[in-house]
Design an enzyme around this catalytic site. Structure first.
Site, PDB file in Angstrom:
ATOM      1  N   ARG A  80       0.822  -1.055   0.144  1.00 43.17           N
ATOM      2  CA  ARG A  80       0.114   0.060  -0.076  1.00 43.17           C
ATOM      3  C   ARG A  80       1.078   1.141   0.143  1.00 43.17           C
ATOM      4  O   ARG A  80       0.589   2.152  -0.550  1.00 43.17           O
ATOM      5  CB  ARG A  80      -0.980   0.089   1.216  1.00 43.17           C
ATOM      6  CG  ARG A  80      -2.167   0.973   1.314  1.00 43.17           C
ATOM      7  CD  ARG A  80      -2.986   0.670   2.351  1.00 43.17           C
ATOM      8  NE  ARG A  80      -3.694  -0.873   2.472  1.00 43.17           N
ATOM      9  CZ  ARG A  80      -4.624  -1.189   1.905  1.00 43.17           C
ATOM     10  NH1 ARG A  80      -5.102  -0.274   0.968  1.00 43.17           N
ATOM     11  NH2 ARG A  80      -5.040  -2.293   2.159  1.00 43.17           N
ATOM     12  N   ILE A 107      -7.610   2.125  -0.887  1.00 42.21           N
ATOM     13  CA  ILE A 107      -7.453   2.907   0.401  1.00 42.21           C
ATOM     14  C   ILE A 107      -6.084   3.218   0.538  1.00 42.21           C
ATOM     15  O   ILE A 107      -5.060   2.288   0.121  1.00 42.21           O
ATOM     16  CB  ILE A 107      -7.853   1.866   1.691  1.00 42.21           C
ATOM     17  CG1 ILE A 107      -9.498   1.840   1.689  1.00 42.21           C
ATOM     18  CG2 ILE A 107      -7.369   2.685   2.924  1.00 42.21           C
ATOM     19  CD1 ILE A 107      -9.661   0.979   2.816  1.00 42.21           C
ATOM     20  N   ASN A 122     -13.243  13.601  -1.621  1.00 40.54           N
ATOM     21  CA  ASN A 122     -14.075  12.250  -1.738  1.00 40.54           C
ATOM     22  C   ASN A 122     -15.850  12.790  -1.919  1.00 40.54           C
ATOM     23  O   ASN A 122     -16.190  13.468  -1.282  1.00 40.54           O
ATOM     24  CB  ASN A 122     -13.679  11.471  -0.793  1.00 40.54           C
ATOM     25  CG  ASN A 122     -14.310   9.968  -1.277  1.00 40.54           C
ATOM     26  OD1 ASN A 122     -14.389   9.520  -2.316  1.00 40.54           O
ATOM     27  ND2 ASN A 122     -14.992   9.263  -0.136  1.00 40.54           N
ATOM     28  N   HIS A 124     -19.152  10.213  -1.804  1.00 40.21           N
ATOM     29  CA  HIS A 124     -19.399   8.853  -1.109  1.00 40.21           C
ATOM     30  C   HIS A 124     -20.854   8.745  -1.306  1.00 40.21           C
ATOM     31  O   HIS A 124     -21.807   9.534  -1.066  1.00 40.21           O
ATOM     32  CB  HIS A 124     -19.050   8.973   0.257  1.00 40.21           C
ATOM     33  CG  HIS A 124     -19.325   7.434   1.014  1.00 40.21           C
ATOM     34  ND1 HIS A 124     -18.743   6.353   0.714  1.00 40.21           N
ATOM     35  CD2 HIS A 124     -20.567   7.133   1.678  1.00 40.21           C
ATOM     36  CE1 HIS A 124     -19.151   5.261   1.177  1.00 40.21           C
ATOM     37  NE2 HIS A 124     -20.200   5.591   1.828  1.00 40.21           N
ATOM     38  N   ASP A 160     -13.940   7.378   4.648  1.00 44.67           N
ATOM     39  CA  ASP A 160     -15.113   7.973   4.588  1.00 44.67           C
ATOM     40  C   ASP A 160     -15.398   8.609   5.942  1.00 44.67           C
ATOM     41  O   ASP A 160     -16.687   9.009   6.467  1.00 44.67           O
ATOM     42  CB  ASP A 160     -16.430   6.923   4.581  1.00 44.67           C
ATOM     43  CG  ASP A 160     -16.352   6.422   3.188  1.00 44.67           C
ATOM     44  OD1 ASP A 160     -15.525   6.823   2.032  1.00 44.67           O
ATOM     45  OD2 ASP A 160     -16.688   5.130   2.837  1.00 44.67           O
TER      46      ASP A 160
HETATM   47  C1  GRF Z   1     -20.076   7.541  -7.007  1.00 37.55           C
HETATM   48  O1  GRF Z   1     -21.128   7.144  -6.700  1.00 37.55           O
HETATM   49  C2  GRF Z   1     -19.094   8.010  -5.934  1.00 37.55           C
HETATM   50  O2  GRF Z   1     -19.830   8.530  -4.925  1.00 37.55           O
HETATM   51  C3  GRF Z   1     -18.533   6.567  -5.449  1.00 37.55           C
HETATM   52  O3  GRF Z   1     -18.247   5.810  -6.562  1.00 37.55           O
HETATM   53  C4  GRF Z   1     -19.355   6.368  -7.643  1.00 37.55           C
HETATM   54  C5  GRF Z   1     -18.444   6.697  -8.757  1.00 37.55           C
HETATM   55  O4  GRF Z   1     -19.221   6.511  -9.950  1.00 37.55           O
HETATM   56  N1  GRF Z   1     -17.448   6.877  -4.562  1.00 37.55           N
HETATM   57  P1  GRF Z   1     -18.647   6.924 -11.418  1.00 37.55           P
HETATM   58  O5  GRF Z   1     -17.385   5.839 -11.595  1.00 37.55           O
HETATM   59  O6  GRF Z   1     -18.038   8.147 -11.532  1.00 37.55           O
HETATM   60  O7  GRF Z   1     -19.718   6.700 -12.381  1.00 37.55           O
END
Ligand code: GRF
Length: 204
Positions: A80, A107, A122, A124, A160
């Site tokens: 990592r 991660i 980020n 989420h 997160d």
């Molecule tokens: C999104 O829902 C984001 O919140 C999550 O991964 C998804 C990414 O979607 N972490 P995409 O690959 O940009 O279509």
């Protein structure tokens, strides 16, 4: 000058170079490109559509394939630190000063958070702190809650977690599957994430 243009040029003076990290379909990246955000580099941890989107938009791309660092199922013996350092190097070499994770699914080790202190964002797909982790949409469905949503936040070493910059709710509808619900969440994320990046950048 139209209001939107004035808003954009003001933001551009502040955020100059964004690095976007992807692992998947890259629809959030696409929304950032359509928004006109100044993206200097797109990095992926695996071959994916996100890289193709960046390539077609003439944005420099780097594939730092986690499998080359020993990543197998679950990534237990994975290097990592080596993987994180390589991505950090790529971002620094491209002069990136703001990092946006857009569906990035590996991660990091802590070192990158020192190089880009409070400069990694980020998105989420849940209303954090509810439903952390990579199965956020499935977990919300399984829990039988009436609504979930999306959270844009500053990323920290803790998965997160970190200061929340924006949240929007999405109702869970009868008959929703992980795919239909996740797509409705992404429809909210696509305008919200670029807007939040612009707002955040004015506070640099
Ligand atoms: C999104 O829902 C984001 O919140 C999550 O991964 C998804 C990414 O979607 N972490 P995409 O690959 O940009 O279509």
């Amino acid at each position: 000058m139209f209001l939107a243009e004035r808003h954009r040029s003001r933001s551009f003076r502040v955020i100059q170079k964004i690095g976007v990290l992807v692992s998947g379909t890259g629809s959030l990246l696409d929304a950032m490109i359509q928004d006109g955000l100044p993206i200097s580099l797109v990095v992926a941890d695996r071959p994916c559509r996100g890289l193709e989107i960046a390539y077609r938009a003439h944005i420099p791309i780097r594939l730092v394939d986690r499998r080359r660092y020993g990543y197998t199922n679950g990534g237990l013996d994975f290097d990592r630190s080596g993987f994180t350092e390589q991505i950090t190097r790529e971002l620094l070499e491209h002069g990136v000063n703001l990092v946006a994770m857009a569906g990035f699914m590996t991660i990091f080790s802590p070192s990158i958070f020192r190089h880009f202190k409070r400069r990694i964002l980020n998105s989420h797909p849940s209303l954090l702190p509810a439903f952390k982790g990579e199965k956020a949409v499935a977990d919300a469905l399984a829990a039988g809650v009436a609504e979930t949503g999306t959270t844009i936040h500053i990323a920290t070493e803790q998965l997160d977690e970190g200061p929340i910059l924006a949240q929007e709710r999405v109702a869970i509808l009868e008959g929703d599957t992980v795919a239909t619900l996740h797509e409705r969440i992404k429809q909210v994320e696509r305008p919200l994430y670029p807007r939040t990046i612009r707002d955040f950048s004015t506070k640099f």
